[in-house]
Design a protein around this motif. Structure first.
Motif, PDB file in Angstrom:
ATOM      1  N   LEU A   1       3.275   7.737  11.427  1.00  0.00           N
ATOM      2  CA  LEU A   1       3.782   6.681  10.559  1.00  0.00           C
ATOM      3  C   LEU A   1       5.299   6.735  10.456  1.00  0.00           C
ATOM      4  O   LEU A   1       5.902   7.805  10.510  1.00  0.00           O
ATOM      5  CB  LEU A   1       3.178   6.810   9.152  1.00  0.00           C
ATOM      6  CG  LEU A   1       1.662   6.623   9.018  1.00  0.00           C
ATOM      7  CD1 LEU A   1       1.256   6.765   7.555  1.00  0.00           C
ATOM      8  CD2 LEU A   1       1.213   5.293   9.589  1.00  0.00           C
ATOM      9  N   SER A   2       5.883   5.554  10.260  1.00  0.00           N
ATOM     10  CA  SER A   2       7.307   5.475   9.992  1.00  0.00           C
ATOM     11  C   SER A   2       7.523   5.468   8.488  1.00  0.00           C
ATOM     12  O   SER A   2       6.616   5.144   7.723  1.00  0.00           O
ATOM     13  CB  SER A   2       7.875   4.178  10.586  1.00  0.00           C
ATOM     14  OG  SER A   2       9.218   3.992  10.173  1.00  0.00           O
ATOM     15  N   GLY A   3       8.751   5.799   8.109  1.00  0.00           N
ATOM     16  CA  GLY A   3       9.107   5.743   6.688  1.00  0.00           C
ATOM     17  C   GLY A   3      10.000   4.543   6.425  1.00  0.00           C
ATOM     18  O   GLY A   3       9.987   3.568   7.168  1.00  0.00           O
ATOM     19  N   GLY A   4      10.794   4.659   5.348  1.00  0.00           N
ATOM     20  CA  GLY A   4      11.641   3.539   4.969  1.00  0.00           C
ATOM     21  C   GLY A   4      10.825   2.460   4.268  1.00  0.00           C
ATOM     22  O   GLY A   4       9.660   2.655   3.911  1.00  0.00           O
ATOM     23  N   ALA A   5      11.465   1.304   4.091  1.00  0.00           N
ATOM     24  CA  ALA A   5      10.822   0.225   3.326  1.00  0.00           C
ATOM     25  C   ALA A   5      10.046  -0.760   4.201  1.00  0.00           C
ATOM     26  O   ALA A   5       9.003  -1.284   3.789  1.00  0.00           O
ATOM     27  CB  ALA A   5      11.898  -0.523   2.536  1.00  0.00           C
ATOM     28  N   THR A   6      10.527  -1.003   5.419  1.00  0.00           N
ATOM     29  CA  THR A   6       9.946  -2.088   6.227  1.00  0.00           C
ATOM     30  C   THR A   6       8.442  -1.977   6.442  1.00  0.00           C
ATOM     31  O   THR A   6       7.722  -2.950   6.300  1.00  0.00           O
ATOM     32  CB  THR A   6      10.676  -2.193   7.577  1.00  0.00           C
ATOM     33  OG1 THR A   6      12.071  -2.407   7.341  1.00  0.00           O
ATOM     34  CG2 THR A   6      10.125  -3.332   8.411  1.00  0.00           C
ATOM     35  N   PRO A   7       7.943  -0.779   6.767  1.00  0.00           N
ATOM     36  CA  PRO A   7       6.515  -0.711   7.112  1.00  0.00           C
ATOM     37  C   PRO A   7       5.559  -0.879   5.932  1.00  0.00           C
ATOM     38  O   PRO A   7       4.347  -0.975   6.134  1.00  0.00           O
ATOM     39  CB  PRO A   7       6.348   0.659   7.762  1.00  0.00           C
ATOM     40  CG  PRO A   7       7.537   1.449   7.414  1.00  0.00           C
ATOM     41  CD  PRO A   7       8.612   0.524   6.958  1.00  0.00           C
ATOM     42  N   ARG A   8       6.091  -0.926   4.712  1.00  0.00           N
ATOM     43  CA  ARG A   8       5.194  -1.014   3.557  1.00  0.00           C
ATOM     44  C   ARG A   8       4.247  -2.204   3.666  1.00  0.00           C
ATOM     45  O   ARG A   8       3.044  -2.074   3.416  1.00  0.00           O
ATOM     46  CB  ARG A   8       5.984  -1.092   2.253  1.00  0.00           C
ATOM     47  CG  ARG A   8       5.089  -1.226   1.023  1.00  0.00           C
ATOM     48  CD  ARG A   8       5.894  -1.374  -0.257  1.00  0.00           C
ATOM     49  NE  ARG A   8       6.496  -0.124  -0.664  1.00  0.00           N
ATOM     50  CZ  ARG A   8       5.898   0.764  -1.464  1.00  0.00           C
ATOM     51  NH1 ARG A   8       4.661   0.524  -1.885  1.00  0.00           N
ATOM     52  NH2 ARG A   8       6.502   1.882  -1.822  1.00  0.00           N
TER      53      ARG A   8
ATOM     54  N   HIS B   1      19.887   4.307  13.892  1.00  0.00           N
ATOM     55  CA  HIS B   1      18.977   5.473  13.854  1.00  0.00           C
ATOM     56  C   HIS B   1      17.525   5.026  13.854  1.00  0.00           C
ATOM     57  O   HIS B   1      17.185   3.896  13.494  1.00  0.00           O
ATOM     58  CB  HIS B   1      19.288   6.383  12.655  1.00  0.00           C
ATOM     59  CG  HIS B   1      18.699   5.953  11.356  1.00  0.00           C
ATOM     60  ND1 HIS B   1      19.404   5.269  10.386  1.00  0.00           N
ATOM     61  CD2 HIS B   1      17.455   6.116  10.851  1.00  0.00           C
ATOM     62  CE1 HIS B   1      18.618   5.039   9.347  1.00  0.00           C
ATOM     63  NE2 HIS B   1      17.436   5.536   9.598  1.00  0.00           N
ATOM     64  N   THR B   2      16.664   5.941  14.251  1.00  0.00           N
ATOM     65  CA  THR B   2      15.234   5.733  14.142  1.00  0.00           C
ATOM     66  C   THR B   2      14.581   7.068  13.834  1.00  0.00           C
ATOM     67  O   THR B   2      15.154   8.116  14.181  1.00  0.00           O
ATOM     68  CB  THR B   2      14.636   5.112  15.418  1.00  0.00           C
ATOM     69  OG1 THR B   2      13.289   4.678  15.162  1.00  0.00           O
ATOM     70  CG2 THR B   2      14.679   6.081  16.592  1.00  0.00           C
ATOM     71  N   ALA B   3      13.464   7.037  13.166  1.00  0.00           N
ATOM     72  CA  ALA B   3      12.906   8.241  12.559  1.00  0.00           C
ATOM     73  C   ALA B   3      14.069   8.877  11.787  1.00  0.00           C
ATOM     74  O   ALA B   3      14.775   8.180  11.064  1.00  0.00           O
ATOM     75  CB  ALA B   3      12.286   9.149  13.601  1.00  0.00           C
TER      76      ALA B   3
END
Ligand code: 6PG
Length: 252
Positions: A44-51, A151-153
């Protein structure tokens, strides 16, 4: 087409439509993986977008996904306690995990309570090796976001982690709080069967354009170093991000 080098762009009108399409696709990918190997290994990715994507997976696909055979891992984590509002685990729990019948044993969060983040990174490497039964895990799906700096991850511009070709998980320092992070490295990301970026909003257009046009190096835009060697690379985009990236002269 060389796999992983020619991105597959999937553009939808808005973030909700992106989430709906990505959730539909992920559900099918998970079902195929489970039919093939008996399980689906997802980072899974973090941050806000994947919510929105996680909420959609929980709402529209709770019955269609064989959750008992899905294993959730993380691509990166902020080095904060699990209940911290900035925790990627906390966001995934709120948006997905607490809403679907996934067995607790199938959850593999990155450890963030050890005194030494480097020890935590090594512990996650061991967890990956135990879970996959091989030193270099091959995820069925790795979800990723794109930061405005490329950046990513938690692979940030100029980071020594970008040159890490042996370790599978490392502790890194982010330019924004919380500074200490854990992240999968390129060898793991680029060994995945499917890497899927989810990027929405006009604010991401400038960096998205640079990455898609291959105008910046991985050291400048770490997302551009994500090139699955034996897998697909998908970009789930909303029109706001894509249009402004593809036609910057027309952007407001
Ligand atoms: C994190 C993420 C990070 C994120 C990007 C985009 O821990 O923050 O893994 O790489 O995907 O920063 O974040 P947004 O989706 O919030 O814009």
């Amino acid at each position: 087409m060389v796999s992983g080098l020619t991105p597959n762009l999937r553009v939808h009108p808005d973030p909700h439509a992106v989430a709906a399409a990505a959730a539909e696709s992920m559900t099918e990918t998970i079902r195929v993986a489970v039919r093939g190997s008996g399980r689906a290994m997802i980072a899974l990715s973090g941050g806000a977008t994947p919510r929105l994507l996680y909420e959609r997976l929980a709402a529209a696909h709770a019955d269609a996904v064989p959750w008992r055979d899905v294993h959730l891992w993380w691509g990166d984590e902020r080095y904060v306690p699990p209940h911290d509002a900035r925790s990627n685990l906390r966001m995934a729990r709120d948006a997905l995990i607490d809403r679907v019948p996934i067995p607790p044993a199938n959850l593999h969060p990155m450890p963030t309570t050890l005194p030494d983040p480097n020890a935590a990174a090594r512990a996650y490497e061991q967890a990956l090796e135990n879970g996959f039964g091989t030193p270099l895990p091959r995820f069925d799906v790795v979800l990723l976001g794109l930061g405005g700096d490329g950046h990513t991850a938690s692979l940030f511009p100029g980071s020594p982690a970008l040159r890490e070709m042996t370790r599978r998980v490392v502790a890194t320092q982010a330019p924004s709080a919380p500074a200490t992070r854990l992240t999968l490295t390129y060898p793991v990301l680029n060994n995945a069967a499917s890497v899927q970026f989810v990027v929405t909003g006009t604010e991401k257009a400038p960096v998205l354009r640079r990455v898609l046009q291959q105008e910046c190096t991985p050291d400048e835009c770490p997302a551009s170093g994500v090139r699955p060697s034996r897998g697909e690379l998908i970009w789930w985009l909303d029109a706001a991000a894509y249009d402004a990236a593809a036609y910057p002269q027309q952007a407001g």
